[in-house]
Design a protein around this motif. Structure first.
Motif, PDB file in Angstrom:
ATOM      1  N   UNK A  58      34.926  26.107  58.029  1.00 45.54           N
ATOM      2  CA  UNK A  58      33.484  26.357  57.896  1.00 45.54           C
ATOM      3  C   UNK A  58      32.841  25.306  56.986  1.00 45.54           C
ATOM      4  N   UNK A  59      31.632  24.880  57.370  1.00 44.03           N
ATOM      5  CA  UNK A  59      30.906  23.842  56.614  1.00 44.03           C
ATOM      6  C   UNK A  59      29.641  24.462  56.014  1.00 44.03           C
ATOM      7  N   UNK A  60      29.425  24.211  54.718  1.00 47.15           N
ATOM      8  CA  UNK A  60      28.157  24.567  54.081  1.00 47.15           C
ATOM      9  C   UNK A  60      27.497  23.257  53.657  1.00 47.15           C
ATOM     10  N   UNK A  61      26.231  23.065  54.029  1.00 49.07           N
ATOM     11  CA  UNK A  61      25.547  21.807  53.728  1.00 49.07           C
ATOM     12  C   UNK A  61      24.446  22.018  52.700  1.00 49.07           C
ATOM     13  N   UNK A  62      24.427  21.124  51.699  1.00 47.75           N
ATOM     14  CA  UNK A  62      23.367  21.140  50.679  1.00 47.75           C
ATOM     15  C   UNK A  62      22.787  19.727  50.621  1.00 47.75           C
ATOM     16  N   UNK A  63      21.696  19.478  51.361  1.00 51.26           N
ATOM     17  CA  UNK A  63      21.145  18.116  51.374  1.00 51.26           C
ATOM     18  C   UNK A  63      20.414  17.790  50.073  1.00 51.26           C
ATOM     19  N   UNK A  64      20.546  16.524  49.648  1.00 51.59           N
ATOM     20  CA  UNK A  64      19.798  16.058  48.479  1.00 51.59           C
ATOM     21  C   UNK A  64      18.788  14.980  48.864  1.00 51.59           C
ATOM     22  N   UNK A  65      18.664  14.722  50.161  1.00 48.55           N
ATOM     23  CA  UNK A  65      17.606  13.833  50.647  1.00 48.55           C
ATOM     24  C   UNK A  65      16.851  14.582  51.743  1.00 48.55           C
TER      25      UNK A  65
END
Ligand SMILES: [Fe+2]
Length: 306
Positions: free
Chosen positions: A131-138
């Motif tokens: 499972x992938x959790x994404x936290x974008x900073x852009x």
């Protein structure tokens, strides 16, 4: 026509959303994240904060920060080796497009094996990886909500597009406060990338009523705020609009398609090592002039939205 739509199962959007990582992992029954990030986020102290928050919730995170801009086969393999050395039940992509795309690649390789080249389109990798959790900073790539990753084969200078539900994050934490320190150049490049995603999703032959609504809304958010975040990086309202627009544009093109700008932008980026948003910016005016006569009503709607 039946539109085929795929989205992250959980999304948290707004100021402070990234602080909810422990809670989101708990909801998903996950507790041992392999966190893929970049050296800047480590030096800024943000990864320490993230680890402390995880620890206080009883989760044990490990940081991998050796990602590179435009991830390569070698940089993905280094991340995979670090992942395999531990005991992890999920991958967190924390950063811009490069950490998120690296996270997606290792999440699939860790479970299915083989080499990155094996996963290149037209292969469709729907069977899930970790499972992938994404936290974008852009506010740009939209990778937090797409079923794509891109890895460069450095031996052939080819940007390999990899497609499938396995690359779609199960959760996305969209926190515009993480973009307040973004340098001007990065704000411009990533912002143009997001705007291009929205326009291309809307003019794509694969567009549908679901993607259309998000693409138009993304254009409405991005167009008036791109110059504002460049002029005043601390403009919170403009940053919030850019971040939401970038995510909506990501959902739009993941459920429609990008088009000629991105098709040409990938080889230019791979051969000449031009930032992705910058090569999009170079191509967007000429591709629009070339394509508009074939889809006048669609491009007119884009113009009105902007
Ligand atoms: Fe893009």
């Amino acid at each position: 026509m039946v539109a085929s739509i795929a989205l992250p199962r959980l999304m948290r959007i707004g100021a402070g959303a990234s602080r909810l990582l422990p809670e989101i992992l708990g909801q998903l029954g996950l507790s041992r994240p392999f966190v893929v990030t970049d050296p800047y986020l480590v030096s800024s102290g943000r990864t320490d904060t993230l680890l402390e928050r995880l620890a206080s919730a009883g989760a044990r995170g490990t940081i991998f920060s050796e990602t590179v801009p435009d991830p390569t086969v070698a940089s993905v393999e280094a991340a995979l080796a670090a992942l395999k050395a531990g005991d992890f039940d999920c991958v967190v992509g924390f950063g811009g497009g490069s950490p998120m795309d690296t996270a997606k690649a290792v999440a699939v390789l860790a479970r299915h094996g083989g080499h990155m080249r094996d996963y290149k389109a037209p292969r469709l990798q729907d069977e899930p990886g970790l499972p992938i959790v994404a936290i974008p900073t852009t506010a740009g790539t939209g990778s937090e909500a797409t079923r794509f990753t891109i890895v460069t084969d450095e031996t052939s200078d080819e940007k390999m597009l990899c497609i499938g539900l396995a690359y779609l994050p199960v959760a996305a934490l969209v926190d515009y406060e993480l973009t307040l320190t973004k340098p001007k150049r990065l704000s411009a490049d990533t912002g143009i990338d997001a705007l291009t995603h929205a326009i291309e999703a809307y003019v794509s032959r694969k567009s549908n009523l679901f993607s259309d609504g998000l693409a138009l809304q993304a254009m409405r958010l991005i167009a008036p705020n791109l110059r504002r975040v460049w002029t005043d990086p601390s403009d919170r309202a403009a940053r919030e609009a850019m971040m939401l627009g970038a995510t909506q544009a990501g959902i739009a093109f993941s459920n429609a398609s990008v088009a000629l700008v991105h098709g040409m932008s990938r080889p230019i980026g791979a051969h000449f090592h031009v930032a992705h948003g910058l090569s999009n910016a170079m191509l967007l005016p000429v591709v629009t002039a070339f394509s508009a006569p074939a889809a006048v009503a669609r491009y007119a709607a884009c113009a009105r939205a902007m």
